[in-house]
Design a protein around this motif. Structure first.
Motif, short mmCIF file in Angstrom:
data_model
loop_
_atom_site.label_atom_id
_atom_site.label_comp_id
_atom_site.label_asym_id
_atom_site.label_seq_id
_atom_site.Cartn_x
_atom_site.Cartn_y
_atom_site.Cartn_z
N HIS A 196 36.48 33.80 63.52
CA HIS A 196 36.30 33.39 62.03
C HIS A 196 36.88 34.19 61.43
O HIS A 196 36.86 35.54 61.34
N TYR A 197 37.57 33.72 60.12
CA TYR A 197 38.27 34.27 59.15
C TYR A 197 38.36 33.66 58.07
O TYR A 197 37.73 32.41 57.84
N ARG A 198 38.68 34.29 56.97
CA ARG A 198 38.66 33.51 55.58
C ARG A 198 39.95 34.28 54.82
O ARG A 198 40.13 35.65 54.92
N TYR A 217 38.46 28.70 61.72
CA TYR A 217 38.46 29.52 62.74
C TYR A 217 39.76 29.32 63.66
O TYR A 217 40.43 28.51 63.51
N ARG A 275 36.75 31.99 69.85
CA ARG A 275 37.08 31.58 68.71
C ARG A 275 36.89 32.95 67.73
O ARG A 275 35.96 33.51 67.72
N MET A 307 35.07 27.00 56.48
CA MET A 307 35.06 27.80 57.62
C MET A 307 36.30 27.80 58.61
O MET A 307 36.02 27.46 59.59
N GLY A 315 30.81 34.84 62.96
CA GLY A 315 31.06 33.36 63.58
C GLY A 315 32.27 33.63 64.77
O GLY A 315 32.85 32.54 65.00
N SER A 316 32.62 34.85 65.11
CA SER A 316 33.64 35.16 66.14
C SER A 316 32.86 35.34 67.65
O SER A 316 32.02 36.39 67.58
N TYR A 324 37.98 38.69 58.45
CA TYR A 324 37.61 38.31 59.78
C TYR A 324 36.32 38.84 60.30
O TYR A 324 36.21 40.06 59.97
N ASP A 325 35.64 37.98 61.14
CA ASP A 325 34.52 38.72 61.73
C ASP A 325 35.13 39.45 63.17
O ASP A 325 35.75 38.66 63.93
N THR A 375 29.74 41.56 59.15
CA THR A 375 30.42 40.44 59.32
C THR A 375 31.52 40.80 57.98
O THR A 375 31.32 41.46 57.31
N ASP A 390 41.22 29.49 67.51
CA ASP A 390 41.03 29.34 68.84
C ASP A 390 41.92 30.01 69.57
O ASP A 390 42.97 30.21 69.75
#
Ligand SMILES: O=C(O)CC1=CCC(=O)O1
Length: 259
Positions: free
Chosen positions: A12-14, A3, A10, A1, A60-61, A53-54, A33, A5
């Motif tokens: 969160h992306y993929r 992230y 943070r 996962m 997760g962001s 990304y969120d 999400t 910063d």
């Protein structure tokens, strides 16, 4: 996962797919999400590297100091591209994500190839409506907003046919961080790009859901009318057309991006 910063926050992306292929960045709607793009992964992932990304305050962001504006949401995308050393992407955003896309089209067109604006508006709803929704979730949590979401997001036919899938999305919304959701409502309250989008010169596709009660085909017509050369498509769906009409959505998107 992975992230990223960002100053005590943070993101969160993929990033999935083969290095060297063009990147398609996908931006989610309010209360969802990056998982909302699951119906796109197989079809679009064959040809494009998919960066999801969120949005700030979702999934997760994290939210950070609590404030949120459309410019900050757009800035998060630029920070993500900088961190990943990606110069330009195709951008596809739905609803709030579509507003982020419009902001990028106005303020950072040099980072975009093509722009896809789905189930969105240059001004979504009213400031009063967003402020009262923000106040509601800050005071009472996500339950009431989650209870009304299915009827805003999907047609009655889809709700009847796909009850289990919809229940999963609504459960995720009910578990959304109320402060993050409310901060994005604040961003929507002040986001008004009705004049600014006339400056967008990128190849643009505007997708609407024929039965979308939130961001209507009239809203999509407005955007397409302001952006020179914009293409315009209606799908048989309500607000989350990328889910409800996934196959048609993917076809339309691929035809536009591949052209
Ligand atoms: O009200 C909703 O849940 C739909 C919506 C409005 C803006 C957005 O991103 O989603």
């Amino acid at each position: 996962m992975p992230y990223l910063d960002l100053d005590g926050r943070r993101l969160h992306y993929r990033l999935d797919g083969t290095a060297g292929t063009p990147v398609l960045l996908l931006s989610n709607s309010l209360g969802t999400t990056l998982d909302m793009w699951q119906p796109q992964l197989a079809a679009l992932g064959q040809r494009y590297r998919l960066l999801r990304y969120d949005t700030r305050g979702h999934g997760g962001s994290t939210l950070g100091d609590g404030a949120c504006s459309l410019a900050q949401l757009g800035g998060d995308v630029l920070a993500l591209l900088d961190a990943l050393d990606i110069e330009r992407v195709h951008f596809c955003g739905i609803s709030m994500g579509g507003l982020t896309g419009q902001w990028l089209g106005v303020h950072a067109p040099q980072r975009l190839h093509k722009l896809v604006l789905c189930n969105t508006a240059a001004r979504i709803g009213s400031a009063e409506g967003w402020h009262s929704r923000a106040a509601l979730v800050r005071q009472s949590g996500m339950a009431e907003v989650a209870a009304g979401a299915a009827a805003r997001w999907f047609t009655a036919d889809y709700l009847a046919a796909e009850a289990t899938a919809v229940a999963g999305l609504i459960r995720q919304l009910a578990e959304c961080d109320a402060a993050g959701y409310a901060a994005c409502c604040d961003a929507l309250a002040t986001a008004d790009l009705r004049d600014a989008i006339a400056g967008i010169t990128l190849p643009t596709l505007v997708i609407a859901g024929r039965q979308d009660p939130v961001t209507t085909p009239v809203d999509a017509d407005f955007i397409a009318g302001r952006i020179a050369g914009a293409q315009r498509v209606d799908l048989l769906a309500s607000h989350l057309s990328s889910i409800e009409a996934a196959a048609a959505f993917n076809n339309v998107l691929l035809r536009f991006l591949n052209a």
